[in-house]
Design a protein around this motif. Structure first.
Motif, mmCIF file in Angstrom:
data_model
loop_
_atom_site.group_PDB
_atom_site.id
_atom_site.type_symbol
_atom_site.label_atom_id
_atom_site.label_comp_id
_atom_site.label_asym_id
_atom_site.label_seq_id
_atom_site.Cartn_x
_atom_site.Cartn_y
_atom_site.Cartn_z
ATOM 1 N N ARG A 143 0.834 -1.120 0.008
ATOM 2 C CA ARG A 143 -0.172 -0.254 -0.015
ATOM 3 C C ARG A 143 0.931 1.191 -0.028
ATOM 4 O O ARG A 143 0.294 2.302 0.004
ATOM 5 N N TYR A 144 2.385 0.921 0.033
ATOM 6 C CA TYR A 144 2.978 2.425 0.114
ATOM 7 C C TYR A 144 3.745 2.553 -1.231
ATOM 8 O O TYR A 144 4.112 1.566 -2.041
ATOM 9 N N PRO A 145 4.254 3.586 -1.547
ATOM 10 C CA PRO A 145 4.669 3.719 -2.933
ATOM 11 C C PRO A 145 6.030 3.056 -3.254
ATOM 12 O O PRO A 145 6.856 2.800 -2.030
ATOM 13 N N LEU A 146 6.405 2.609 -4.334
ATOM 14 C CA LEU A 146 7.549 1.781 -4.706
ATOM 15 C C LEU A 146 8.477 2.697 -5.579
ATOM 16 O O LEU A 146 7.960 3.237 -6.437
ATOM 17 N N ILE A 147 9.686 2.422 -5.319
ATOM 18 C CA ILE A 147 10.815 3.053 -5.891
ATOM 19 C C ILE A 147 11.735 1.999 -6.607
ATOM 20 O O ILE A 147 12.269 1.426 -5.971
ATOM 21 N N PHE A 148 11.640 2.338 -7.989
ATOM 22 C CA PHE A 148 12.483 1.449 -8.867
ATOM 23 C C PHE A 148 13.778 2.026 -9.503
ATOM 24 O O PHE A 148 13.536 3.455 -9.876
ATOM 25 N N TYR A 149 14.934 1.526 -9.397
ATOM 26 C CA TYR A 149 15.925 2.009 -10.689
ATOM 27 C C TYR A 149 15.982 1.034 -11.960
ATOM 28 O O TYR A 149 15.905 -0.101 -11.689
ATOM 29 N N VAL A 150 15.752 1.994 -13.131
ATOM 30 C CA VAL A 150 15.453 1.133 -14.572
ATOM 31 C C VAL A 150 16.434 1.651 -15.175
ATOM 32 O O VAL A 150 16.564 2.995 -15.402
ATOM 33 N N SER A 151 17.096 0.683 -16.041
ATOM 34 C CA SER A 151 17.752 1.272 -17.182
ATOM 35 C C SER A 151 17.093 1.685 -18.161
ATOM 36 O O SER A 151 15.865 1.183 -18.754
ATOM 37 N N PRO A 152 17.595 2.649 -19.005
ATOM 38 C CA PRO A 152 16.872 3.178 -20.283
ATOM 39 C C PRO A 152 16.364 2.173 -21.055
ATOM 40 O O PRO A 152 15.339 2.106 -21.777
ATOM 41 N N HIS A 153 17.484 1.229 -21.437
ATOM 42 C CA HIS A 153 16.915 0.244 -22.453
ATOM 43 C C HIS A 153 15.815 -0.807 -22.064
ATOM 44 O O HIS A 153 15.229 -1.374 -23.054
ATOM 45 N N SER A 154 15.803 -0.864 -20.905
ATOM 46 C CA SER A 154 14.504 -1.869 -20.346
ATOM 47 C C SER A 154 13.422 -1.250 -19.837
ATOM 48 O O SER A 154 12.376 -1.818 -19.482
ATOM 49 N N LEU A 155 13.310 0.366 -19.984
ATOM 50 C CA LEU A 155 12.227 0.829 -19.265
ATOM 51 C C LEU A 155 11.082 0.706 -19.884
ATOM 52 O O LEU A 155 9.937 0.288 -19.041
ATOM 53 N N MET A 156 10.767 0.680 -21.129
ATOM 54 C CA MET A 156 9.364 0.414 -21.781
ATOM 55 C C MET A 156 8.950 -0.804 -21.272
ATOM 56 O O MET A 156 7.698 -0.775 -21.192
ATOM 57 N N GLY A 157 9.648 -1.856 -21.430
ATOM 58 C CA GLY A 157 9.264 -3.102 -21.141
ATOM 59 C C GLY A 157 8.766 -3.224 -19.685
ATOM 60 O O GLY A 157 7.835 -3.878 -19.236
ATOM 61 N N PHE A 158 9.488 -2.601 -18.690
ATOM 62 C CA PHE A 158 9.138 -2.817 -17.424
ATOM 63 C C PHE A 158 7.921 -2.065 -17.353
ATOM 64 O O PHE A 158 7.312 -2.491 -16.404
ATOM 65 N N LEU A 159 7.546 -0.810 -17.891
ATOM 66 C CA LEU A 159 6.383 -0.194 -17.706
ATOM 67 C C LEU A 159 5.357 -0.980 -18.146
ATOM 68 O O LEU A 159 4.202 -1.049 -17.565
ATOM 69 N N GLY A 160 5.405 -1.742 -19.255
ATOM 70 C CA GLY A 160 4.257 -2.730 -19.454
ATOM 71 C C GLY A 160 4.030 -3.793 -18.587
ATOM 72 O O GLY A 160 3.066 -3.937 -18.239
ATOM 73 N N GLU A 161 5.066 -4.490 -18.100
ATOM 74 C CA GLU A 161 5.025 -5.231 -16.858
ATOM 75 C C GLU A 161 4.158 -4.625 -15.626
ATOM 76 O O GLU A 161 3.310 -5.480 -15.087
ATOM 77 N N LEU A 162 4.808 -3.527 -15.260
ATOM 78 C CA LEU A 162 3.935 -2.972 -14.260
ATOM 79 C C LEU A 162 2.556 -2.872 -14.330
ATOM 80 O O LEU A 162 1.728 -2.999 -13.603
ATOM 81 N N MET A 163 2.143 -2.261 -15.601
ATOM 82 C CA MET A 163 0.814 -2.144 -15.977
ATOM 83 C C MET A 163 -0.042 -3.253 -15.894
ATOM 84 O O MET A 163 -1.186 -3.549 -15.498
ATOM 85 N N ASP A 164 0.728 -4.421 -16.546
ATOM 86 C CA ASP A 164 -0.012 -5.642 -16.497
ATOM 87 C C ASP A 164 -0.284 -6.223 -15.076
ATOM 88 O O ASP A 164 -1.400 -7.016 -14.727
ATOM 89 N N ILE A 165 0.606 -5.948 -14.093
ATOM 90 C CA ILE A 165 0.626 -6.594 -12.777
ATOM 91 C C ILE A 165 -0.114 -5.758 -11.862
ATOM 92 O O ILE A 165 -0.801 -6.291 -10.989
ATOM 93 N N PHE A 166 0.432 -4.383 -11.815
ATOM 94 C CA PHE A 166 -0.140 -3.530 -11.007
ATOM 95 C C PHE A 166 -1.548 -2.799 -11.101
ATOM 96 O O PHE A 166 -2.198 -2.245 -10.368
ATOM 97 N N GLY A 167 -1.805 -2.717 -12.497
ATOM 98 C CA GLY A 167 -2.726 -1.724 -13.184
ATOM 99 C C GLY A 167 -2.165 -0.352 -13.526
ATOM 100 O O GLY A 167 -0.851 -0.242 -13.292
#
Length: 301
Positions: free
Chosen positions: A172-196
């Protein structure tokens, strides 16, 4: 690199020196060299040696402030065995500073193994605090920061990463991630799929000349990046916790959710299914659970 004055240290901040046999954990700038602290410069100029993630990067930093110091590399590939030699050097009375390429050592950077070995040996550790990308992003996020979860870099393997995100999705608390630029778009997609489609803020190239902050839902952030030929620079991402968004604070009870639903039902604009979908994306909650709650309230009204 950034232009920064290398004038002498003010008399009011004269050197405190360092102690023999001590390991100093020194934070360094994440981009703008002007963010380095007087104390960090004092320690780096005073210790016997500097243990650095990349001696080439640290050599440039030290040279910028006219500091010459022997260095030894300490990175993820040699930390396990080199830490033993550094502990022995501390036992012999040598003073050491530990630095990473940027930010605070041992926070998603090399240093954890050495710190653990120093503690096990009963030797003194001294933190020299300064810049952290996570705290820098939180300060401008606009999201609640009284409680948060620092997640660091995601696991590299897809299966492990999805399991990791599934576990984090309940926070229920904000989450902070470090993400490399080349994997950012894929990671955002995974977050939307799992987190909404939760709210978040992306910090890119923070404190540097081309620093940028993108705020909005995850889909809005992804949309803003999609048209770019290439995403450049280090990225930090803060994502709202489950049920933690506009109008519904993560620490409040379900009465706030019911108030949002009652207001929407009273307006009579959306069907229950559409309302459930919108609130699920906004609040990071399960759509089916919301739909059932909306139907129950609609029946009772």
């Amino acid at each position: 690199m950034d232009s920064v004055s290398t004038s002498p240290m003010p008399l009011a901040l004269k050197s405190e020196g360092v102690k023999s046999g001590h390991l100093y954990i020194v934070s360094t700038p994440i981009g703008n060299l002007g963010d380095i602290t007087f104390r960090a410069l004092d320690v780096l100029a005073s210790v016997d040696r500097v243990a650095a993630e990349d001696t080439r990067n640290t050599a440039r930093l030290l040279a910028r402030f006219n500091i010459q110091k022997p260095m030894v590399s300490l990175h993820e590939h040699n930390e396990a065995y080199r830490s033993q030699a550094l502990v022995e050097a501390l036992r012999q009375g040598e003073s050491l500073a530990l630095v990473s390429d940027a930010g605070t050592p041992s926070l998603s950077d090399p240093g954890f193994v050495l710190v653990r070995e120093v503690i096990a040996a009963g030797l003194p550790l001294v933190p020299v605090p300064g810049v952290s990308a996570a705290v820098t992003l939180m300060s401008v996020s606009g999201l609640p920061t009284d409680s948060f979860t620092f997640c660091g870099f995601p696991p590299k393997k897809a299966g492990r990463r999805r399991r990791w995100l599934q576990a984090l999705s309940e926070s229920r608390y904000p989450l902070i991630f470090y993400v490399s630029p080349h994997s950012l778009m894929g990671f955002l997609g995974e977050l939307m799929d799992i987190f909404g489609d939760r709210h978040g803020v992306l910090g890119r190239e923070m404190t540097k000349m081309y620093e940028e902050y993108l705020r909005g839902t995850l889909s809005e952030i992804a949309g803003a990046l999609k048209s770019r030929e290439k995403i450049r620079g280090e990225c930090s991402l803060m994502v709202a916790g489950r049920g933690d968004s506009e109008g519904l604070d993560g620490g409040e009870d379900m009465e706030d959710l019911d108030a949002l639903i009652a207001k929407a039902l009273g307006e009579g604009v959306e069907k229950p299914s559409a309302l459930a979908k919108r609130l699920a994306a906004r609040l990071g909650m399960d759509r089916k659970d919301l739909y059932a709650r909306i139907l129950g309230m609609k029946t009772d009204s």
